[in-house]
Design an enzyme around this catalytic site. Structure first.
Site, short mmCIF file in Angstrom:
data_model
loop_
_atom_site.label_atom_id
_atom_site.label_comp_id
_atom_site.label_asym_id
_atom_site.label_seq_id
_atom_site.Cartn_x
_atom_site.Cartn_y
_atom_site.Cartn_z
N ASP A 1 -11.34 1.03 -8.14
CA ASP A 1 -9.93 0.66 -8.30
C ASP A 1 -9.54 -0.57 -7.48
OD1 ASP A 1 -10.31 2.54 -6.05
OD2 ASP A 1 -8.14 2.60 -5.87
N GLU B 1 -0.55 2.37 -3.97
CA GLU B 1 -1.14 3.12 -5.08
C GLU B 1 -0.36 2.79 -6.35
OE1 GLU B 1 -3.66 5.10 -5.63
OE2 GLU B 1 -4.38 5.74 -3.65
N HIS C 1 -9.34 -1.62 -3.50
CA HIS C 1 -10.11 -0.55 -2.86
C HIS C 1 -11.61 -0.76 -3.11
CE1 HIS C 1 -10.15 4.08 -1.94
NE2 HIS C 1 -10.64 3.37 -0.95
N HIS D 1 -4.67 -0.04 -5.04
CA HIS D 1 -5.40 1.09 -5.62
C HIS D 1 -4.81 1.42 -6.99
CE1 HIS D 1 -6.82 2.65 -1.57
NE2 HIS D 1 -5.74 2.02 -1.17
N TYR D 2 -5.59 2.10 -7.81
CA TYR D 2 -4.96 2.89 -8.87
C TYR D 2 -5.09 4.34 -8.48
CZ TYR D 2 -9.58 3.49 -11.32
OH TYR D 2 -10.88 3.76 -11.69
N THR D 3 -4.19 5.17 -9.06
CA THR D 3 -4.16 6.57 -8.64
C THR D 3 -5.32 7.37 -9.24
OG1 THR D 3 -2.61 6.94 -10.45
CG2 THR D 3 -1.67 6.67 -8.24
ZN ZN Z 1 -8.19 3.78 -4.14
#
Ligand code: ZN
Length: 224
Positions: free
Chosen positions: A141, A89, A131, A24-26
């Site tokens: 993301d 993340e 994600h 993921h990215y935040t």
């Molecule tokens: Zn995510």
């Protein structure tokens, strides 16, 4: 590795087998804000790990527990993604707040962490995904700037080998995406997610010859 425990987890359902690694990215303005949110009981979200832009790694939830990072999603027919996965993340403002390249120090940390997890849990290359791959309609993301290719060189994730000469129909393309793992209900969304991951230079949400050949290449690596 810094321990920054989050209480946002429960027990994995249906056994504790880990078969997926989700990136993921935040999508928040700062790493500090993301950390605060991921350990705030009121947010009801978490991940197992948080990788800051300087490469610092926080462990928020123990691997054996079910962190709350995936939400509604599907991969290869599995819909309780949280029960089967480890979630990482990665700090980045994301498409909403100024999507930018992931710094080198951060990627070194992501690589080290994910190589260790893939080896420890025997995660198959096709099961190291983003994600957006499990939730194409809702999520973008970690996005097209994430260096999946570099990870794949370390045995983390799948990357298309040389493309075949053979093209295929759009139906066969969607069938290949389904076999790779996607829920192909929303064609434009799933093609966009596929391109973000495996053809990041050109994201159109539409089928084209290069995409189709990439999908065929990935599919052939699955059965290899
Ligand atoms: Zn995510």
């Amino acid at each position: 590795m810094i321990k920054s425990p989050s209480s946002n987890f429960n027990d994995r359902r249906g056994g504790d087998h880990i078969s997926l690694l989700i990136m993921h990215y935040t999508g928040m303005q700062s790493g500090e804000a993301a950390l605060e949110r991921l350990i705030d009981p009121a947010s009801e979200v978490s991940a197992h790990y948080l990788v800051m832009e300087d490469g610092t790694v926080h462990q928020l939830v123990a691997d054996e527990k079910r962190a709350w990072h995936a939400g509604v999603g599907s991969w290869q027919g599995e819909t309780d993604i949280n029960s089967r996965s480890i979630g990482i993340e990665i700090v980045n403002p994301g498409h909403e707040f100024g999507y930018r390249a992931f710094p080198a120090a951060q990627m070194v940390a992501v690589k080290e962490l994910s190589v260790g997890l893939v080896q420890k849990y025997g995660v198959e290359p096709i099961n190291v995904i983003g994600h957006s791959d499990i939730a194409p309609i809702r999520k973008q993301d970690p996005g097209e700037l994430f260096d999946w290719k570099a990870l794949s060189c370390l045995g983390v994730g799948l990357w298309p080998s040389s493309l075949t000469d053979t093209d295929c129909s759009d139906d066969a393309f969607l069938q290949a995406l389904s076999e790779i793992g996607y829920d192909v209900t929303d064609t434009a969304a799933v093609i966009t997610a596929f391109q973000r991951h495996w053809r990041p230079d050109l994201i159109t949400g539409q089928s084209d010859e290069e995409c189709r050949k990439i999908a065929l290449s990935l599919k052939s690596q699955l059965s290899a």
